[in-house]
Structures are given as C-alpha cells and as structure tokens.
Design an enzyme around this catalytic site. Structure first.
Site, PDB file in Angstrom:
ATOM      1  N   GLY A  16       4.024 -31.951 -28.960  1.00 41.73           N
ATOM      2  CA  GLY A  16       3.864 -31.387 -30.222  1.00 41.73           C
ATOM      3  C   GLY A  16       5.021 -30.930 -30.810  1.00 41.73           C
ATOM      4  N   ASP A  42       5.228 -36.276 -29.789  1.00 45.69           N
ATOM      5  CA  ASP A  42       4.309 -36.032 -30.854  1.00 45.69           C
ATOM      6  C   ASP A  42       3.820 -37.300 -31.027  1.00 45.69           C
ATOM      7  OD1 ASP A  42       4.045 -33.397 -33.023  1.00 45.69           O
ATOM      8  OD2 ASP A  42       3.345 -35.303 -33.671  1.00 45.69           O
ATOM      9  N   VAL A  61      -0.365 -23.914 -25.114  1.00 41.59           N
ATOM     10  CA  VAL A  61       0.144 -22.730 -26.515  1.00 41.59           C
ATOM     11  C   VAL A  61      -0.965 -23.148 -27.438  1.00 41.59           C
ATOM     12  CG1 VAL A  61       1.675 -22.296 -28.347  1.00 41.59           C
ATOM     13  CG2 VAL A  61       2.523 -22.876 -25.997  1.00 41.59           C
ATOM     14  N   HIS A  76      -7.358 -14.159 -26.680  1.00 40.51           N
ATOM     15  CA  HIS A  76      -6.389 -14.375 -27.616  1.00 40.51           C
ATOM     16  C   HIS A  76      -7.316 -14.359 -28.861  1.00 40.51           C
ATOM     17  CE1 HIS A  76      -2.873 -15.009 -29.829  1.00 40.51           C
ATOM     18  NE2 HIS A  76      -3.101 -16.118 -30.068  1.00 40.51           N
TER      19      HIS A  76
HETATM   20  O1  TXD Z   1      -0.406 -17.381 -29.155  1.00 42.67           O
HETATM   21  C1  TXD Z   1      -0.531 -18.602 -29.150  1.00 42.67           C
HETATM   22  N1  TXD Z   1      -0.980 -19.362 -28.064  1.00 42.67           N
HETATM   23  C2  TXD Z   1      -0.400 -19.487 -30.337  1.00 42.67           C
HETATM   24  C3  TXD Z   1      -1.149 -20.472 -30.600  1.00 42.67           C
HETATM   25  C4  TXD Z   1       0.813 -18.867 -31.478  1.00 42.67           C
HETATM   26  C5  TXD Z   1       0.960 -19.748 -32.417  1.00 42.67           C
HETATM   27  C6  TXD Z   1       0.514 -21.109 -32.662  1.00 42.67           C
HETATM   28  N2  TXD Z   1      -0.646 -21.389 -31.746  1.00 42.67           N
HETATM   29  C7  TXD Z   1      -1.407 -22.577 -31.925  1.00 42.67           C
HETATM   30  O2  TXD Z   1      -0.303 -23.700 -31.463  1.00 42.67           O
HETATM   31  C8  TXD Z   1      -1.640 -23.068 -33.290  1.00 42.67           C
HETATM   32  O3  TXD Z   1      -2.962 -22.624 -33.693  1.00 42.67           O
HETATM   33  C9  TXD Z   1      -1.953 -24.591 -33.110  1.00 42.67           C
HETATM   34  O4  TXD Z   1      -3.213 -25.081 -32.116  1.00 42.67           O
HETATM   35  C10 TXD Z   1      -0.652 -24.968 -32.114  1.00 42.67           C
HETATM   36  C11 TXD Z   1       0.506 -25.540 -32.819  1.00 42.67           C
HETATM   37  O5  TXD Z   1       0.986 -24.676 -33.629  1.00 42.67           O
HETATM   38  P1  TXD Z   1       2.150 -25.191 -34.815  1.00 42.67           P
HETATM   39  O6  TXD Z   1       2.368 -24.191 -35.659  1.00 42.67           O
HETATM   40  O7  TXD Z   1       3.398 -25.757 -33.991  1.00 42.67           O
HETATM   41  O8  TXD Z   1       1.308 -26.470 -35.455  1.00 42.67           O
HETATM   42  P2  TXD Z   1       2.031 -27.670 -36.278  1.00 42.67           P
HETATM   43  O9  TXD Z   1       3.296 -27.234 -36.762  1.00 42.67           O
HETATM   44  O10 TXD Z   1       0.844 -28.164 -37.087  1.00 42.67           O
HETATM   45  O11 TXD Z   1       2.518 -28.582 -35.294  1.00 42.67           O
HETATM   46  C12 TXD Z   1       1.321 -29.223 -34.399  1.00 42.67           C
HETATM   47  C13 TXD Z   1       1.868 -30.908 -33.945  1.00 42.67           C
HETATM   48  C14 TXD Z   1       2.169 -31.648 -35.345  1.00 42.67           C
HETATM   49  O12 TXD Z   1       3.487 -32.275 -35.128  1.00 42.67           O
HETATM   50  C15 TXD Z   1       1.073 -32.737 -34.799  1.00 42.67           C
HETATM   51  O13 TXD Z   1       1.446 -34.196 -35.088  1.00 42.67           O
HETATM   52  C16 TXD Z   1       0.846 -32.682 -33.169  1.00 42.67           C
HETATM   53  O14 TXD Z   1       1.150 -31.273 -33.107  1.00 42.67           O
HETATM   54  N3  TXD Z   1      -0.087 -33.374 -32.403  1.00 42.67           N
HETATM   55  C17 TXD Z   1       0.104 -34.164 -31.583  1.00 42.67           C
HETATM   56  N4  TXD Z   1       1.045 -34.511 -30.599  1.00 42.67           N
HETATM   57  C18 TXD Z   1       0.955 -35.116 -29.640  1.00 42.67           C
HETATM   58  N5  TXD Z   1      -0.141 -35.510 -29.352  1.00 42.67           N
HETATM   59  C19 TXD Z   1      -1.361 -35.501 -30.033  1.00 42.67           C
HETATM   60  N6  TXD Z   1      -2.504 -35.893 -29.980  1.00 42.67           N
HETATM   61  C20 TXD Z   1      -1.167 -34.626 -31.248  1.00 42.67           C
HETATM   62  N7  TXD Z   1      -2.154 -34.089 -32.218  1.00 42.67           N
HETATM   63  C21 TXD Z   1      -1.454 -33.348 -33.023  1.00 42.67           C
END
Ligand code: TXD
Length: 308
Positions: free
Chosen positions: A9, A33, A118, A175
C-alpha cells in the site's frame, strides 16, 4: 546485504512509513501497490531524497511482489481509508478482501517475515491476516495501540504543559470507540494523572482520544490520519529489526491472556526480533476489565459480520 522491509500500500500511511524507515537508514525497502506506477514513482522519489538526507537504503517500488522476496518485516497498509461520517467498521468488507489477497501474496514471497497490519478495522484485519497466513500468532501483530496511546499522551502533555516524554500511558482494547485508556496506570514521571487533573478534564481527554481518528478525518475530509500512524508503525518495525523487546500496546491474538482466547485485541506486548515475544498482563481495575471485555465483544461482532 541489508535486510528488506516491505510496505504494501503506497498511499498516505504506506509512503510516509517508507520515508520514515528510509530516514532510519537500517534496511532496504520494497513498496507495493495495485495502482500501476504509484509505488514505483514514490519509491523513486524517496530514493532520490537519499543523497540530501544521507541515507543509503535501496528503495524499490512496483505492483509485483517479487521485490518483497525474503523480507524480514512486511507492513500491510493497503485498503480503503475512512471519509467523514464513516466508522472504521464500515470498511470491513472491502478491506477484508484486500487484506486476504495481500496476505496470501506475502506468504508466498516472504514466508519468514513478521507481519505488521495497519489496515482498518484493525483488530479484525489482524485476525484475518493471521488466519490467511497460517503463521504462528507471534509473527502477526497489529498497529493501533501505539497510535491511540500517542494521541492520549499528546493531549495529556499539552493539558499539563509537560514534555510528552514524561507522560507514561497505555491504551488497550480494540481500535475503535471501545478502546480502553488505562487511566489508573497513567502517570507523569511516576505521579498518577488523577492527582494532576480534575476528573472531568481527564474524562474529556479520554473521549478525545477515542475520537482522535475521527477528529482528523473531519478536518482532512478526503482521507484519514497518516503522520502519527506511520510514526507508530515505524516504531514497531524498528523494535522488531533491532530486537528491542520494548513493551508497546499492539493488537495480538490472545491465547488465555486477560481471560480471553481466539480473539485479537490491543494489549501490551513485548516486541522483538521474532515479533511478539510475550503478551504482557497488566492489572486492570474492575471498570477497565469490563471495558476491555466489551471491546472484545465489539471485535467478535465485527468478525461475525465479516464472516458473512
Ligand atoms: O491505527 C491504525 N491502524 C490506522 C489504520 C491508522 C491510520 C490509517 N489506518 C488504515 O490504514 C486506514 O483506515 C486504511 O485502511 C489503511 C491505509 O490508510 P491510508 O491513509 O494510507 O489510505 P490510502 O492513502 O487510501 O492508501 C491505501 C493504498 C492505496 O494506494 C491503494 O491503491 C492501495 O492501498 N491498495 C492496494 N495495494 C496493494 N494491493 C491491493 N489489493 C490494494 N488495494 C488498495
């Protein structure tokens, strides 16, 4: 040869985490990603910052898990993030699919890694990753407690006009809205916080901690927090890489600890080279224990929604 840490990601949390790890200059980094060019572009940009900042970490990015081969630690940040009005639980179906698929790819390419999850909803996604990997419980851990505790500590430090370094605290439980800040164990240089703040003010800080994620989502409007989350994840990765055995609150599968079994919850864990070296059992007050059990129920409920 440096070891590799893989970050799945390349969104806000994943890219910022990769930046923080590069700046530690300990390992090589692989960023993956699904979106074509995204991880590759961010990895290249981060690599090009190396000469200015003085790090030699090799940073590669792409859509192919081949670059994660043999990784020592893999962090899963892929999935949807919250938007205003959404709860973490609203993400469960979409993210379960993503985390399941990603975990299976990780198992194929980095079979000996420690996995740090995460993606939200955190406890359920950690449990899912543990099941999908088939790995022993010490190798799959979720990041949330360090973040929730950091929020709590920063609000306390500003209320008391004291350094964040002098505030010791633990936030346990799931969480989400049912997280459990242990106020009884919260101290400022050894002095219980209840002696330093009136109960209403402490209660307001606890509530603000519970709503900490939503407060940022409301302000950002297009995504959720990532500076503090990536800092928290980086601390966990560093603890594993350096075998620090630091005790941090994190999501772990319980096997009898705290009287619970078969559910992932936020508890203090000793984090070292093998992942979770030990689940640390601290004494809870009757209220804290009741809140902890309610939190476990909320996690279980979400798991049953996920199972369909
Ligand atoms: O305390 C905690 N655990 C958290 C969790 C704190 C902050 C964010 N938290 C969660 O992390 C949030 O609710 C999301 O579920 C994730 C990622 O948050 P982020 O802010 O980084 O989200 P983005 O910017 O949308 O990035 C997610 C990326 C994006 O680039 C997608 O293209 C990619 O995930 N993505 C994938 N990558 C690889 N493989 C697959 N299948 C895939 N699907 C989406």
């Amino acid at each position: 040869m440096r070891e590799t840490v893989a970050v799945i990601g390349a969104g806000n949390v994943g890219a910022t985490l990769t930046q923080r790890l590069a700046e530690l200059d300990l390992v090589d980094l692989a960023l993956v990603d699904v979106v074509d060019g995204l991880a590759e572009g961010k990895a290249l940009d981060l690599l090009e910052a190396g000469p200015v900042l003085g790090y030699d970490s090799r940073i590669t990015g792409g859509t192919d898990y081949a670059i994660t081969r043999g990784a020592r630690v893999v962090v899963i940040t892929s999935g949807l993030a919250r938007r205003p009005g959404m709860s973490r639980d609203d993400l469960v179906q979409a993210n379960a699919r993503i985390v399941g698929e990603v975990t299976r790819a990780v198992v194929r390419h980095a079979p000996d890694a420690v996995l740090v999850v995460v993606t939200n909803p955190l406890d359920a996604m950690t449990q899912l990753a543990l099941q999908a990997s088939g790995w022993p419980r010490h190798r799959v851990v979720g990041m949330a407690g360090v973040l929730d505790t950091a929020r709590y500590r920063s609000f306390l430090a500003s209320a008391l006009a004291v350094s964040v370094q002098s505030v010791q605290a633990h936030v346990l439980g799931g969480h989400g809205d049912t997280m459990v800040p242990l106020t009884g164990m919260t101290t400022v240089a050894g002095v219980p916080v209840a002696r330093l703040l009136p109960p209403e003010q402490l209660a307001a800080i606890v509530q603000r901690t519970r709503d900490g994620g939503a407060e940022v989502v409301r302000l950002l409007k297009t995504g959720s927090a990532y500076y503090a989350p990536s800092a928290a994840a980086a601390q966990m990765v560093e603890a594993i890489l350096l075998d620090r055995r630091v005790v941090l609150p994190a999501a772990a599968m319980l096997a009898g600890e705290y009287g619970l079994e078969g559910v992932v919850m936020g508890v203090p864990v000793k984090l070292g080279a093998e992942g979770i070296v030990e689940v640390v059992e601290v004494e809870l007050t009757a209220d804290e224990r009741a809140a902890f059990l309610r939190s476990a129920d909320a996690v279980r409920e979400l798991l049953s929604v996920m199972a369909g």
